[in-house]
Design an enzyme around this catalytic site. Structure first.
Site, PDB file in Angstrom:
ATOM      1  N   ASN A 106       0.834  -1.211   0.000  1.00  0.00           N
ATOM      2  CA  ASN A 106       0.000   0.000   0.000  1.00  0.00           C
ATOM      3  C   ASN A 106       0.864   1.254   0.000  1.00  0.00           C
ATOM      4  O   ASN A 106       1.995   1.257   0.502  1.00  0.00           O
ATOM      5  CB  ASN A 106      -0.976  -0.021   1.175  1.00  0.00           C
ATOM      6  CG  ASN A 106      -0.444   0.711   2.393  1.00  0.00           C
ATOM      7  OD1 ASN A 106      -0.620   1.930   2.537  1.00  0.00           O
ATOM      8  ND2 ASN A 106       0.260  -0.014   3.264  1.00  0.00           N
ATOM      9  N   PHE A 110      -1.907   8.062   4.630  1.00  0.00           N
ATOM     10  CA  PHE A 110      -2.780   8.626   5.673  1.00  0.00           C
ATOM     11  C   PHE A 110      -4.046   9.316   5.126  1.00  0.00           C
ATOM     12  O   PHE A 110      -4.305  10.482   5.432  1.00  0.00           O
ATOM     13  CB  PHE A 110      -2.037   9.664   6.542  1.00  0.00           C
ATOM     14  CG  PHE A 110      -0.843   9.167   7.290  1.00  0.00           C
ATOM     15  CD1 PHE A 110      -0.626   7.822   7.495  1.00  0.00           C
ATOM     16  CD2 PHE A 110       0.072  10.077   7.815  1.00  0.00           C
ATOM     17  CE1 PHE A 110       0.485   7.372   8.204  1.00  0.00           C
ATOM     18  CE2 PHE A 110       1.174   9.649   8.513  1.00  0.00           C
ATOM     19  CZ  PHE A 110       1.394   8.302   8.707  1.00  0.00           C
ATOM     20  N   SER A 172       5.573   5.426   8.835  1.00  0.00           N
ATOM     21  CA  SER A 172       4.941   5.109   7.550  1.00  0.00           C
ATOM     22  C   SER A 172       5.882   5.504   6.419  1.00  0.00           C
ATOM     23  O   SER A 172       6.452   6.588   6.434  1.00  0.00           O
ATOM     24  CB  SER A 172       3.626   5.878   7.397  1.00  0.00           C
ATOM     25  OG  SER A 172       3.211   5.787   6.041  1.00  0.00           O
ATOM     26  N   ASN A 174       4.887   6.144   3.477  1.00  0.00           N
ATOM     27  CA  ASN A 174       4.079   6.767   2.425  1.00  0.00           C
ATOM     28  C   ASN A 174       3.833   8.254   2.606  1.00  0.00           C
ATOM     29  O   ASN A 174       3.053   8.845   1.869  1.00  0.00           O
ATOM     30  CB  ASN A 174       2.741   6.017   2.316  1.00  0.00           C
ATOM     31  CG  ASN A 174       2.961   4.575   1.907  1.00  0.00           C
ATOM     32  OD1 ASN A 174       3.831   4.306   1.079  1.00  0.00           O
ATOM     33  ND2 ASN A 174       2.223   3.656   2.500  1.00  0.00           N
ATOM     34  N   THR A 175       4.458   8.858   3.619  1.00  0.00           N
ATOM     35  CA  THR A 175       4.391  10.309   3.793  1.00  0.00           C
ATOM     36  C   THR A 175       5.823  10.817   3.645  1.00  0.00           C
ATOM     37  O   THR A 175       6.675  10.494   4.490  1.00  0.00           O
ATOM     38  CB  THR A 175       3.803  10.672   5.177  1.00  0.00           C
ATOM     39  OG1 THR A 175       2.453  10.208   5.213  1.00  0.00           O
ATOM     40  CG2 THR A 175       3.843  12.164   5.436  1.00  0.00           C
ATOM     41  N   LYS A 206       5.737   3.638  17.121  1.00  0.00           N
ATOM     42  CA  LYS A 206       5.689   2.574  16.106  1.00  0.00           C
ATOM     43  C   LYS A 206       6.940   2.663  15.232  1.00  0.00           C
ATOM     44  O   LYS A 206       7.236   3.710  14.663  1.00  0.00           O
ATOM     45  CB  LYS A 206       4.418   2.716  15.256  1.00  0.00           C
ATOM     46  CG  LYS A 206       4.228   1.569  14.294  1.00  0.00           C
ATOM     47  CD  LYS A 206       2.808   1.498  13.788  1.00  0.00           C
ATOM     48  CE  LYS A 206       2.613   0.358  12.823  1.00  0.00           C
ATOM     49  NZ  LYS A 206       1.235   0.239  12.371  1.00  0.00           N
ATOM     50  N   ASN A 235       5.981  -1.257  11.461  1.00  0.00           N
ATOM     51  CA  ASN A 235       5.170  -0.800  10.325  1.00  0.00           C
ATOM     52  C   ASN A 235       5.533  -1.604   9.064  1.00  0.00           C
ATOM     53  O   ASN A 235       6.249  -2.593   9.154  1.00  0.00           O
ATOM     54  CB  ASN A 235       5.425   0.708  10.123  1.00  0.00           C
ATOM     55  CG  ASN A 235       4.180   1.424   9.639  1.00  0.00           C
ATOM     56  OD1 ASN A 235       3.502   0.927   8.729  1.00  0.00           O
ATOM     57  ND2 ASN A 235       3.866   2.556  10.217  1.00  0.00           N
TER      58      ASN A 235
END
Ligand SMILES: Cc1cc2nc3c(=O)[nH]c(=O)nc-3n(C[C@H](O)[C@H](O)[C@H](O)COP(=O)(O)O)c2cc1C
Length: 335
Positions: A106, A110, A172, A174-175, A206, A235
């Site tokens: 993915n 967010f 994450s 993805n940011t 995390k 994560n």
């Protein structure tokens, strides 16, 4: 590998299944009996976990299905990642499923209805919630990394009365730039500002599974110094043990398990001197055997995301049938 015949949602494109799942969970809540699942119950601080298996961050980003997950037998809930302002997902492909390898990819970034939406939802359902609630918080995509702490502070200020603990998500992939907050030049100030200047709460960090052993130990030292209360290992990964996936985006599920377990082992050795710190294992937990293994490796709590996609929402009930049996001596380190 799972059979699609017994899991009809796996015939749907992954984003369709993802979009339909909140409604499906609401319906299940109304047509199935509640699961009061108790095995390996755990007390931590003033919180009681009837069983150690909860939902991971990202499943219920906007606190839509909290009571449904409780009904299905989760031992605790994590909502979010919540960002201060509402924001859409990243443009382009954001979710892929690899049934053969029990993996998800993915790059959602967010997507969130924002903290005030989540606050309202949680205020409404909190009186009916009997299990611990963690709120996972992150920064908006448009917030410069130098100002990231302000986004976390705002989420904590607005949500602290509703959260049993906050999960600080800087892991994450993805940011853009988010993981740079792990850098030892940035992390101490960032974590101290959260743990020492905010309304009192519990804070869990995390971790990224892509940290080296040295980076992980440095991170843990800084976090313990800042008085972080616990850790989630881990994560999604940017590494690619599987072929054919885009370079960007996070991989979860079975191929993540070796990294997640390695981190748990490294961390467990360091955290022996800090037995009060909560240790949560996340990453590639797909069966009762995986649960047993992570508990015996020293995890106090466990979280699942990919398992729920491939095995469905009765996963909590299924594994409880294994663990509710009387344990043979030495089978699991009971808490
Ligand atoms: C589609 C998807 C979305 C996710 N969104 C988030 C998120 O918003 N916040 C977060 O902390 N983790 C997020 N995660 C990571 C999961 O919480 C979990 O740590 C990871 O998937 C590993 O667990 P698993 O192998 O059981 O899936 C997401 C994972 C997936 C697959």
């Amino acid at each position: 590998m799972v059979s699609k015949l017994t899991k009809p949602w796996l015939f749907l494109p992954p984003l369709w299944a993802h979009a339909l799942s909140p409604l499906a969970l609401r319906i299940l809540h109304h047509i199935t009996p509640p699961q009061n699942i108790s095995w390996h119950a755990l007390k931590w601080k003033n919180l009681f976990f009837p069983n150690p298996l909860g939902i991971s961050g990202g499943i219920d980003k906007n606190a839509i299905n909290v009571l449904d997950w409780q009904h299905l037998g989760a031992g605790f809930i994590e909502v979010g990642t919540v960002t201060p302002k509402p924001q859409p997902p990243n443009p382009g492909p954001i979710l892929l499923r690899d049934t053969q390898h029990m993996a998800l990819w993915n790059r959602m970034g967010f997507p969130s209805k924002g903290l005030f939406f989540v606050k309202k939802k949680l205020q409404r359902i909190k009186p009916q919630l009997k299990i611990p609630l963690f709120i996972n918080i992150g920064k908006n995509r448009t917030t410069p990394i130098e100002e990231a702490h302000q986004d976390y502070h705002l989420c904590i200020k607005e949500l602290h009365a509703l959260a049993d603990a906050f999960v600080i998500n800087i892991s994450s992939p993805n940011t853009p730039g988010l993981r740079t907050l792990f850098h030892p030049d940035r992390l101490p100030n960032f974590l101290n500002s959260i743990c020492h200047t905010q309304p009192s709460s519990s804070f869990l960090l995390k971790l990224s599974p892509d940290l080296s052993q040295k980076e992980l130990l440095t991170t843990l030292e800084i976090a313990v110094e800042a008085k972080i209360d616990g850790f989630i290992f881990s994560n999604t990964t940017l590494s690619r043990p599987l072929e054919g996936l885009p370079q960007e985006g996070g991989l979860s599920g079975k191929p993540l398990a070796p990294l997640s377990k390695q981190q748990l082992l490294w961390a467990k050795t360091f955290l022996k001197s800090f037995p009060e710190k909560l240790i949560i294992s996340s990453g590639g937990i797909l069966s009762a055997e995986d649960i047993q293994e992570r508990l015996s490796m020293g995890a106090h709590l466990l979280q699942v995301y990919t398992a729920l996609v491939f095995h469905g929402p009765f996963f909590f009930r299924k594994v409880s049938q294994v663990f509710s049996q009387p344990l043979k001596k030495g089978e699991i380190n009971a808490h």
